[in-house]
Design a protein around this motif. Structure first.
Motif, PDB file in Angstrom:
ATOM      1  N   LYS A  51      80.683  71.976   7.518  1.00  0.00           N
ATOM      2  CA  LYS A  51      81.321  71.192   6.474  1.00  0.00           C
ATOM      3  C   LYS A  51      80.666  69.857   6.162  1.00  0.00           C
ATOM      4  O   LYS A  51      81.282  69.012   5.562  1.00  0.00           O
ATOM      5  CB  LYS A  51      82.796  70.961   6.821  1.00  0.00           C
ATOM      6  CG  LYS A  51      83.633  72.240   6.808  1.00  0.00           C
ATOM      7  CD  LYS A  51      85.072  71.895   7.014  1.00  0.00           C
ATOM      8  CE  LYS A  51      85.958  73.115   6.923  1.00  0.00           C
ATOM      9  NZ  LYS A  51      85.701  74.086   7.975  1.00  0.00           N
TER      10      LYS A  51
ATOM     11  N   THR B  37      77.917  68.346   4.012  1.00  0.00           N
ATOM     12  CA  THR B  37      77.025  68.779   2.946  1.00  0.00           C
ATOM     13  C   THR B  37      75.744  67.956   2.911  1.00  0.00           C
ATOM     14  O   THR B  37      74.648  68.493   2.822  1.00  0.00           O
ATOM     15  CB  THR B  37      77.747  68.687   1.590  1.00  0.00           C
ATOM     16  OG1 THR B  37      78.972  69.405   1.665  1.00  0.00           O
ATOM     17  CG2 THR B  37      76.888  69.255   0.491  1.00  0.00           C
ATOM     18  N   SER B  38      75.892  66.632   2.992  1.00  0.00           N
ATOM     19  CA  SER B  38      74.683  65.804   2.917  1.00  0.00           C
ATOM     20  C   SER B  38      74.973  64.411   3.407  1.00  0.00           C
ATOM     21  O   SER B  38      76.108  63.978   3.453  1.00  0.00           O
ATOM     22  CB  SER B  38      74.187  65.740   1.463  1.00  0.00           C
ATOM     23  OG  SER B  38      75.140  65.082   0.641  1.00  0.00           O
TER      24      SER B  38
ATOM     25  N   TYR C 285      91.287  64.344   2.392  1.00  0.00           N
ATOM     26  CA  TYR C 285      90.232  64.762   1.469  1.00  0.00           C
ATOM     27  C   TYR C 285      89.561  66.072   1.892  1.00  0.00           C
ATOM     28  O   TYR C 285      88.609  66.512   1.249  1.00  0.00           O
ATOM     29  CB  TYR C 285      89.168  63.668   1.366  1.00  0.00           C
ATOM     30  CG  TYR C 285      89.700  62.356   0.851  1.00  0.00           C
ATOM     31  CD1 TYR C 285      89.950  62.181  -0.508  1.00  0.00           C
ATOM     32  CD2 TYR C 285      89.973  61.303   1.710  1.00  0.00           C
ATOM     33  CE1 TYR C 285      90.447  60.983  -0.990  1.00  0.00           C
ATOM     34  CE2 TYR C 285      90.478  60.094   1.243  1.00  0.00           C
ATOM     35  CZ  TYR C 285      90.716  59.947  -0.107  1.00  0.00           C
ATOM     36  OH  TYR C 285      91.208  58.766  -0.575  1.00  0.00           O
TER      37      TYR C 285
ATOM     38  N   GLY D  89      88.397  69.695   2.183  1.00  0.00           N
ATOM     39  CA  GLY D  89      88.353  70.774   1.208  1.00  0.00           C
ATOM     40  C   GLY D  89      88.068  70.334  -0.202  1.00  0.00           C
ATOM     41  O   GLY D  89      87.976  71.174  -1.107  1.00  0.00           O
TER      42      GLY D  89
ATOM     43  N   GLY E 220      85.335  68.345  -1.080  1.00  0.00           N
ATOM     44  CA  GLY E 220      83.922  68.089  -1.306  1.00  0.00           C
ATOM     45  C   GLY E 220      83.616  66.647  -1.647  1.00  0.00           C
ATOM     46  O   GLY E 220      82.696  66.373  -2.422  1.00  0.00           O
ATOM     47  N   LYS E 221      84.374  65.719  -1.069  1.00  0.00           N
ATOM     48  CA  LYS E 221      84.217  64.312  -1.403  1.00  0.00           C
ATOM     49  C   LYS E 221      82.985  63.701  -0.719  1.00  0.00           C
ATOM     50  O   LYS E 221      82.570  64.123   0.354  1.00  0.00           O
ATOM     51  CB  LYS E 221      85.463  63.531  -1.001  1.00  0.00           C
ATOM     52  CG  LYS E 221      86.715  63.910  -1.766  1.00  0.00           C
ATOM     53  CD  LYS E 221      86.581  63.591  -3.245  1.00  0.00           C
ATOM     54  CE  LYS E 221      87.882  63.864  -3.980  1.00  0.00           C
ATOM     55  NZ  LYS E 221      87.765  63.554  -5.422  1.00  0.00           N
ATOM     56  N   THR E 222      82.439  62.657  -1.368  1.00  0.00           N
ATOM     57  CA  THR E 222      81.347  61.868  -0.802  1.00  0.00           C
ATOM     58  C   THR E 222      81.899  60.510  -0.387  1.00  0.00           C
ATOM     59  O   THR E 222      82.540  59.820  -1.180  1.00  0.00           O
ATOM     60  CB  THR E 222      80.207  61.684  -1.817  1.00  0.00           C
ATOM     61  OG1 THR E 222      79.653  62.970  -2.117  1.00  0.00           O
ATOM     62  CG2 THR E 222      79.109  60.791  -1.249  1.00  0.00           C
TER      63      THR E 222
ATOM     64  N   THR F  64      78.609  63.535   2.544  1.00  0.00           N
ATOM     65  CA  THR F  64      79.528  64.457   1.878  1.00  0.00           C
ATOM     66  C   THR F  64      79.949  65.527   2.875  1.00  0.00           C
ATOM     67  O   THR F  64      79.105  66.147   3.528  1.00  0.00           O
ATOM     68  CB  THR F  64      78.862  65.125   0.667  1.00  0.00           C
ATOM     69  OG1 THR F  64      78.462  64.112  -0.253  1.00  0.00           O
ATOM     70  CG2 THR F  64      79.825  66.085  -0.021  1.00  0.00           C
ATOM     71  N   GLY F  65      81.230  65.770   3.008  1.00  0.00           N
ATOM     72  CA  GLY F  65      81.698  66.784   3.948  1.00  0.00           C
ATOM     73  C   GLY F  65      83.171  66.638   4.224  1.00  0.00           C
ATOM     74  O   GLY F  65      83.884  65.862   3.577  1.00  0.00           O
ATOM     75  N   ASP F  66      83.645  67.412   5.200  1.00  0.00           N
ATOM     76  CA  ASP F  66      85.049  67.399   5.601  1.00  0.00           C
ATOM     77  C   ASP F  66      85.183  66.729   6.958  1.00  0.00           C
ATOM     78  O   ASP F  66      84.503  67.112   7.926  1.00  0.00           O
ATOM     79  CB  ASP F  66      85.600  68.823   5.685  1.00  0.00           C
ATOM     80  CG  ASP F  66      85.819  69.437   4.314  1.00  0.00           C
ATOM     81  OD1 ASP F  66      85.867  68.673   3.339  1.00  0.00           O
ATOM     82  OD2 ASP F  66      85.945  70.668   4.238  1.00  0.00           O
TER      83      ASP F  66
END
Length: 500
Positions: free
Chosen positions: A3, A5-6, A184, A186, A188-190, A203-205
């Protein structure tokens, strides 16, 4: 791992404070270790001039989040349910491989510590803990300047309970800023951590994001010194029930209620319990015993004790067998053999009748009637069975005697009130009618009579306005019996001329 993303930039920001630079910090004892005086801020000796910086902060969608504790308050917390996944998201380049991070559970003491990240762990490293959510914990960071895993020399030992910190004069300073960002998950927030010299985005959970000032250059928050992400690798199970429903149930049969759905992201379901029946493959199976409402509560519990439940109400109507309707047994008199159709069918209050059939005897069912053409004088015994979709049935029998009688007659006599009057000849009408009936009988049963050749069987009826039609004598060819029956017919209320 999961989870994330970056990440980008220099580091994450979760707690903020305007800090000051201290030229010298004083060490303190740690589990019996020697007392050390910190004459300078390590070999890097940065920012020795007292300076004030704005507090770092964390944003999402341009909104600034609030940490769990401010920059001078003690911080303890309870971790979320499940296995906690800790990820080292960012570490300030100048101090990589120096800081050691962990948690402690002896609140107010700080000796019962668990190491999570050691100095050799780099960005992106992750590990797991299984701290019970009812356990209160604090955070610690060993700023191990000489990289010997021992608190000594110019080291700092920082605690989220500020008075426990060692090797720093800034004991009132909260080194750890923790943000609850579970809302937040699920989405996909940064998340962006901002500080005076650099920003860091990821970005992730996460359930928590943690910003740490490692005290290398005192409490000035000049860098994103260390950023951690915490994700609880267990989420509660989810369960969905079908809507309420009505069911027609065959007696003592097991029924299936389909449409249940169970989901668990970690696939660690431990128990599935039904208030009624048993669960299997998306359905609940149970055997109702009576008509009524059955409440199905499906409860799902995972290995961490988290549970979810839902409810479906099933209204059960137990099936009733059909009711067979057939003719009453009796005699049918015909002149010649002729097809007879009599009502023969079934009623079913449940509306699930399959059909009816003749299982014994002659004839056939046509449009709700039993139809049969006799061969002559005969008696037939008929059995009909009607079955519904639950394989419940009714069975009923009837008998019909067919009599072929080519010579028969029916005499009917009026005995209403007007028969009490006299006719134009002064005769009693009822007596006159009986005389005529006697004469007719003599002719009908006299095989030599030329008007009615042969011997007839005769039936005698009478009627009036109040009693309707009454059988006085069933079919017979015995003359005396017929005469006696006529004589026995009662007169009307005024049956003689005198009475009139």
């Amino acid at each position: 791992m999961r989870k994330i993303t970056s990440f980008s930039g220099a580091m994450i920001l979760i707690l903020a404070l305007c800090g000051f630079v201290y030229a010298a910090d004083t060490g303190s004892e740690n589990d019996g270790a020697p007392f050390y005086t910190k004459d300078y801020d390590g070999p890097h000796n940065m920012n020795e001039t007292p300076m004030t910086y704005f507090e770092p902060f964390l944003t999402v969608d341009n909104d600034t989040l609030t940490p769990l504790a401010d920059n001078i308050s003690d911080l303890t917390l309870f971790l979320c349910q499940g296995d906690q996944e800790w990820t080292l998201l960012k570490e300030y380049t100048g101090w990589q491989d120096v800081n050691r991070f962990g948690i402690y559970s002896d609140i107010g003491v700080g000796n019962n510590r668990t190491l999570i990240f050691s100095g050799g762990h780099g960005e992106g490293f992750f590990t797991f803990t299984a701290v019970d959510p009812s356990t209160e914990i604090g955070l610690w960071l060993h700023n191990d300047t000489n990289n010997d895993s021992i608190y000594n020399g110019d080291d700092s030992f920082l605690f989220s309970e500020t008075t426990l910190s060692k090797g720093t004069l800034a004991q009132e300073h909260q080194w750890f800023m923790v943000y609850d960002v579970s809302a937040y998950i699920g989405m996909g927030k940064t998340f962006t951590f901002e500080c005076p010299t650099e920003n860091f985005s990821v970005t992730g959970d996460f359930h928590y994001l943690v910003y740490i000032d490692d005290n290398h250059t005192s409490s000035n928050f000049d860098h994103n010194d260390m950023i951690l992400g915490v994700y609880c690798a267990n989420t509660p199970p989810e369960v969905t029930c079908p809507g309420d429903m009505d069911m027609l149930v065959c007696s003592q049969d097991q029924v299936e209620v389909a449409g249940f759905d169970i989901f668990d992201a970690e696939d660690n379901i431990e128990t599935i319990e039904c208030s009624v029946g048993t669960y299997a493959d998306g359905s609940v199976f149970f055997t109702p015993t009576v008509s009524g409402d059955y409440e199905i509560v499906l409860t799902v519990t995972d290995a961490f004790g988290q549970s979810a439940s839902c409810t479906t109400m099933v209204t059960v109507e137990m099936n009733s067998p059909p009711t067979c309707i057939v003719p009453e047994s009796g005699v049918i008199v015909q002149c010649t053999p002729t097809e007879v159709c009599l009502p023969a069918f079934a009623e079913d209050v449940d509306g699930n009748l399959i059909g009816c059939e003749i299982v014994s005897g002659p004839g056939q069912l046509v449009d709700g009637n039993w139809c049969y053409t006799p061969s002559g004088d005969e008696s037939v015994d008929v059995t009909m069975v009607c079955t519904d979709e639950c394989e419940e049935f009714c069975e009923v029998s009837f008998s019909i005697e067919f009599v072929m009688q080519p010579n028969w007659a029916v005499l009917t006599m009026d005995r209403t009130g007007s028969m009490s009057l006299t006719n134009a000849f002064g005769e009693s009408r009822i007596l006159r009618a009986k005389d005529l009936a006697h004469t007719e009988i003599d002719k009908l049963v006299d095989m030599n009579d030329t008007d009615y050749p042969g011997v007839f069987e005769v039936a005698i009826y009478y009627f009036n306005s109040s009693e309707g039609v009454i059988l006085a004598q069933d079919f017979t060819s015995d003359a005396q019996t017929l005469h006696d029956a006529i004589d026995a017919i009662p007169g009307p209320r005024h049956d003689t001329p005198l009475a009139a």
